[in-house]
Every structure is written in structure tokens, then in C-alpha cells.
Scaffold this motif. Structure first.
Motif, mmCIF file in Angstrom:
data_model
loop_
_atom_site.group_PDB
_atom_site.id
_atom_site.type_symbol
_atom_site.label_atom_id
_atom_site.label_comp_id
_atom_site.label_asym_id
_atom_site.label_seq_id
_atom_site.Cartn_x
_atom_site.Cartn_y
_atom_site.Cartn_z
ATOM 1 N N LEU A 123 5.913 2.765 -1.081
ATOM 2 C CA LEU A 123 5.389 1.442 -0.766
ATOM 3 C C LEU A 123 5.879 0.404 -1.763
ATOM 4 N N GLU A 124 6.224 0.871 -2.959
ATOM 5 C CA GLU A 124 6.844 0.027 -3.977
ATOM 6 C C GLU A 124 7.515 0.972 -4.969
ATOM 7 N N PRO A 125 8.333 0.471 -5.879
ATOM 8 C CA PRO A 125 8.985 1.351 -6.841
ATOM 9 C C PRO A 125 7.958 2.198 -7.603
ATOM 10 N N PRO A 126 8.340 3.418 -8.003
ATOM 11 C CA PRO A 126 7.407 4.290 -8.721
ATOM 12 C C PRO A 126 6.853 3.623 -9.980
ATOM 13 N N HIS A 127 5.608 3.924 -10.301
ATOM 14 C CA HIS A 127 5.013 3.461 -11.551
ATOM 15 C C HIS A 127 5.417 4.446 -12.647
ATOM 16 N N MET A 128 4.894 4.271 -13.827
ATOM 17 C CA MET A 128 5.321 5.128 -14.925
ATOM 18 C C MET A 128 4.916 6.591 -14.697
ATOM 19 N N GLN A 129 3.683 6.831 -14.228
ATOM 20 C CA GLN A 129 3.222 8.212 -14.082
ATOM 21 C C GLN A 129 2.624 8.519 -12.705
ATOM 22 N N SER A 130 2.787 7.613 -11.770
ATOM 23 C CA SER A 130 2.331 7.869 -10.405
ATOM 24 C C SER A 130 3.172 7.054 -9.445
ATOM 25 N N SER A 131 3.085 7.414 -8.171
ATOM 26 C CA SER A 131 3.840 6.716 -7.131
ATOM 27 C C SER A 131 2.941 6.478 -5.925
ATOM 28 N N MET A 132 3.231 5.403 -5.200
ATOM 29 C CA MET A 132 2.488 5.070 -3.989
ATOM 30 C C MET A 132 3.403 5.276 -2.784
ATOM 31 N N VAL A 133 2.972 6.159 -1.885
ATOM 32 C CA VAL A 133 3.797 6.552 -0.748
ATOM 33 C C VAL A 133 3.025 6.240 0.533
ATOM 34 N N PHE A 134 3.747 5.793 1.577
ATOM 35 C CA PHE A 134 3.104 5.454 2.836
ATOM 36 C C PHE A 134 3.185 6.617 3.825
ATOM 37 N N LEU A 135 2.048 6.974 4.399
ATOM 38 C CA LEU A 135 1.976 7.998 5.437
ATOM 39 C C LEU A 135 1.476 7.331 6.712
ATOM 40 N N PRO A 136 2.295 7.276 7.772
ATOM 41 C CA PRO A 136 1.898 6.540 8.975
ATOM 42 C C PRO A 136 0.799 7.235 9.770
#
Length: 354
Positions: free
Chosen positions: A309-322
Motif C-alpha cells: 500500500l506504500e513503501p515498506p517501513h523500517m520494521q513492518s510493511s502494509m500490504v493490500f488484500l482485496p
């Protein structure tokens, strides 16, 4: 398990290493950088268990990370330079072998003084054009041989091809003609290295040794797995803004917050040459996605890789699941594809056996 996790089937991983060592006489395992994802100390321990006599590290600063876990010789692959104080000090260590790629540096090493003559391997310049003595400089080695212990010639070649084998033979022959010593090679098959040793032998084959890293530690992909913990889950609607940069959600579905970010090497890729039509097409496609604010993540959710959903953060990432997919639960482990030479895991565990 929590965070970004590397799980190792230790029996299968070690069996692969033993097989590589058994078919590669004189092997020199390479442990450098992040330790191919496993860590330098762990690789040094594995090298010790394999019974090899030499371990290679990348730079002087890595010697300290392996020396208490491995009791053989340690060769530093980065060429020795007189302005590097750590390299100068390590050159006096009887267990350390320095790589020399310039005649001027060889002369300085020979005049360091002290009780121990520096041990060196001499690097020959190849078509890689990275480091090494030009063939016109090889004749100057004989004069310095009385001041240092020459352990061999090292020839770092491009990735294997028919041209690589021919280059290995030609350079090894020129080097050994200048000063007779063992030949250390990279990126050629074991059979080729042994054939070169026989060709250069007089009464018996000259010793040839192979430096191996990737094939030794990462050659059996089924022996390890990389996963990430689902840290949070939020249902969202199309157009809803999320994240630091407040990007709009591309549809109804879920924001899946997963462990792993830039600090772990998530989303980091090495530049590629784009030498094939397929690789060029992939570059164009992914470039268009990124220009539109979307990029495919390495995380697999409900059987497919999903978009950041946006570039990865330092220690986590936000991913979209439809919507229409089956969302994970908080605490679940999901597969994540990592580039092992840049990965830094939160946890490394042995696989549970039945």
C-alpha cells in the motif's frame, strides 16, 4: 515465532553442505556481509563442523565475527591496502591471509616488520576488471617472494561460461609460470579446476582450490523458509486513505500489517542488467506500477503475492488484500520472499522434526 523469521531444516541444510564439500577438494567456504542471511558466526561454525582448513571473509572487519567460531586460516577477500589500519594489524596475525592486488602493496607488506611474515594470496586481474595484478606485473612477484609467504594465486572470474573456463586456464598458466603456487578460483566447475591443476602439474597435479559461497549456503532452497508474522489487520473500503503517505486503497479489502521492513532488507533488490526481453519487460511493468504508486510486495497472502500500500517501513510493511480473498489472522505466519544476501532476520530457528 515472531517478526521476520528464517526457519532452517538443519539436517537437510547440513547434508547439502557436506555433499558440496565432498565433491570439491580444497574448498574455501565464503562467509561475508550478512552471512547469506544466516549470520557470519553461524557460517563459521558450519565451516568448522565441515572440517575445512580455510574460511574466506569479505573485509577486515569481518575477521572478528568468525575467528572465535573457526580455528583454521581466514582469508580476507578485499585487497590489502596500507591505509587500512585493521588490515595492517591483521597482516601480522599468523592465521590471517591477506589478498594482494598491487605490486606496491606487496612491497609495503613485505616491509611491515615483526616476528611473522605476512601470508598472502596474489590476485590476478581478470575480465571482471575489479582488482588484480595485470599479466605484465606478474614477473615482479618473484622478487617479493622472500619477504612474504605466498599461499597461492587467486583468480576471481565472471559467472561461468565457456569463455570463463578459457580465461581461467590462460591466467592460471601465466601466474604459475611467474611464481609456482596453488591456484584459487571462483565461478568454474570443480572438474575444470582439477583439470587446470593437472595441466599445470609437473610430476603431480598443482593444487587448485575453489571459493564457494552461494552454492554452499543457499544451494538447497528447500532446506530453509522465510516467513513473516501478521501484526495487524484492518478492513478498508475503496478510496479510503491509509499509511504515512495517505494513499487511497485501490478497492475494498484489508490492510495487512506484516513484520519486516527496510531494516530487514524487505523491498531491497540488486540492480539487474536487463539482458533478456523478459527481464526488460518486467522492469517496464514494475516501473509503471511504481509510477502509479503501486508495487508488488514479496509477501504471499491467500496464495498470491500482494501489492504494497506504500513503501515498506523500517520494521513492518502494509500490504493490500482485496475483498473476496481469505484474510489471515493476527499472529499467523505468511510466506515472504527474501533476497538472502541482504536479509536481516528477527529470528532464526531450527525446523521442528516429527
Amino acid at each position: 515465532m515472531s517478526g521476520l523469521t528464517l526457519t532452517i531444516d538443519t539436517d537437510a541444510w547440513r547434508a547439502h553442505q557436506r555433499a558440496v564439500v565432498e565433491r570439491t577438494p580444497g574448498i574455501i567456504p565464503v562467509a561475508k556481509g550478512n552471512g547469506y542471511g544466516f549470520g557470519l558466526a553461524r557460517l563459521a561454525e558450519q565451516a568448522q563442523a565441515l572440517g575445512v582448513r580455510t574460511l574466506a571473509v569479505g573485509v577486515p572487519g569481518e575477521v572478528a565475527a568468525v575467528r572465535d567460531h573457526f580455528d583454521g586460516d581466514i582469508v580476507i577477500l578485499q585487497p590489502w591496502r596500507p591505509f587500512d589500519s585493521r588490515a595492517v594489524e591483521l597482516a601480522r596475525d599468523p592465521r590471517v591471509i591477506s589478498t594482494v592486488s598491487r605490486l606496491d602493496d606487496l612491497e609495503v607488506l613485505g616491509n611491515l616488520g615483526g616476528d611473522v611474515r605476512p601470508r598472502v594470496v596474489l590476485e590476478v586481474l581478470t575480465s571482471m576488471r575489479r582488482h588484480g595484478l595485470a599479466t605484465t606485473d606478474l614477473a615482479g612477484v618473484e622478487a617479493a617472494s622472500g619477504m612474504v609467504e605466498i599461499e597461492g594465486w587467486t583468480i576471481h572470474l565472471p559467472l561461468h561460461s565457456d569463455a570463463t573456463e578459457a580465461e581461467a586456464r590462460a591466467l592460471a598458466s601465466r601466474a604459475v609460470d611467474a611464481f609456482r603456487a596453488s591456484v584459487w578460483l571462483s565461478h568454474v566447475p570443480t572438474a575444470t579446476a582439477q583439470a587446470i591443476g593437472r595441466e599445470l602439474g609437473i610430476q603431480e597435479p598443482l593444487e587448485t582450490r575453489l571459493r564457494i559461497g552461494t552454492d554452499l549456503w543457499l544451494g538447497r532452497r528447500s532446506a530453509y523458509a522465510t516467513t513473516a508474522t501478521v501484526l495487524d489487520l484492518h478492513e478498508v473500503s475503496r478510496g479510503e486513505r491509509v499509511g504515512y503517505h495517505q494513499h487511497r486503497c485501490p478497492g475494498d479489502g484489508w490492510v495487512v500489517v506484516v513484520a519486516g521492513g527496510t531494516a530487514n532488507g524487505v523491498g531491497m533488490e540488486a540492480p539487474t542488467s536487463g539482458s533478456t526481453m523478459r527481464s526488460k519487460a518486467i522492469s517496464v511493468a514494475t516501473g509503471a506500477l511504481e509510477a502509479a504508486g503501486r508495487a508488488l510486495s514479496p509477501y504471499t497472502l491467500d496464495g498470491k503475492k500482494r501489492m504494497f500500500l506504500e513503501p515498506p517501513h523500517m520494521q513492518s510493511s502494509m500490504v493490500f488484500l482485496p475483498k473476496g480473498s481469505t484474510p489471515p489472522e493476527v499472529g499467523d505466519q505468511v510466506p515472504v520472499e527474501m533476497r538472502m544476501t541482504t536479509a536481516l532476520f528477527d529470528e532464526i530457528v531450527a525446523a521442528r522434526t516429527a
